[in-house]
Design a protein around this motif. Structure first.
Motif, PDB file in Angstrom:
ATOM      1  N   GLU A  89     -12.066 -10.169  -6.300  1.00  0.00           N
ATOM      2  CA  GLU A  89     -12.859  -9.040  -5.835  1.00  0.00           C
ATOM      3  C   GLU A  89     -13.865  -8.684  -6.914  1.00  0.00           C
ATOM      4  N   ASP A  93     -16.586  -4.484  -4.624  1.00  0.00           N
ATOM      5  CA  ASP A  93     -15.475  -4.604  -3.675  1.00  0.00           C
ATOM      6  C   ASP A  93     -15.642  -5.716  -2.657  1.00  0.00           C
ATOM      7  N   VAL A  95     -15.038  -9.527  -1.563  1.00  0.00           N
ATOM      8  CA  VAL A  95     -14.110 -10.605  -1.916  1.00  0.00           C
ATOM      9  C   VAL A  95     -14.890 -11.899  -1.976  1.00  0.00           C
TER      10      VAL A  95
END
Length: 142
Positions: A89, A93, A95
């Motif tokens: 991550e 935020d 991924v």
């Protein structure tokens, strides 16, 4: 990061949850008949040492039937096998998936081009995960 590929995944927190991506990765590996050897959870290790790290896990997977003949011909390739995908991550935020490119490994170890198909698994798995909701299910469009 020469030879490393990153895939930015959906920023939606539900779809981009690293743990869901990890579950999707496990499903995709199983679907392809691969063996998951281990998952290295760097975030948990950092926490155990009293440190903070955003979700960061390395999935180590492969196929002994495919990898063993490669290592018999090119023993030093054992440094890169089994294959790995990093699920992490970033600071926003999102991924991401990272892995070494097959052509980079082929070049680095002077492998014949016919071996690159077996080394392309991380790319194929990452592509499949980018097309799913993170759990191995096709993304639904509204």
């Amino acid at each position: 990061h020469a030879g490393v590929v990153e895939h930015a995944l959906a920023a939606d927190r539900v779809q981009a949850n690293p743990h869901r991506r990890g579950a999707g990765l496990r499903i995709e590996e199983r679907r392809r008949g691969l063996q998951l050897f281990t998952v290295i959870d760097h975030q948990a290790a950092a926490f155990a040492a009293g440190l903070y790290l955003r979700p960061t896990s390395v999935f180590v997977f492969g196929s002994p039937k495919a990898g063993t003949p490669l290592m018999e011909r090119h023993r030093v390739l054992a440094l890169e096998l089994p294959l790995r995908i990093l699920v992490w991550e970033d600071d926003e935020d999102a991924v991401r998936l990272s892995y070494l490119r097959a052509d980079q490994l082929t070049s680095q170890f002077a492998l014949e081009s016919s071996t690159s198909a077996a080394l392309e698994l991380p790319e194929r798995i990452a592509r499949a995960l980018c097309e799913t909701d993170g759990t191995g299910q096709e993304r639904r469009t509204q």
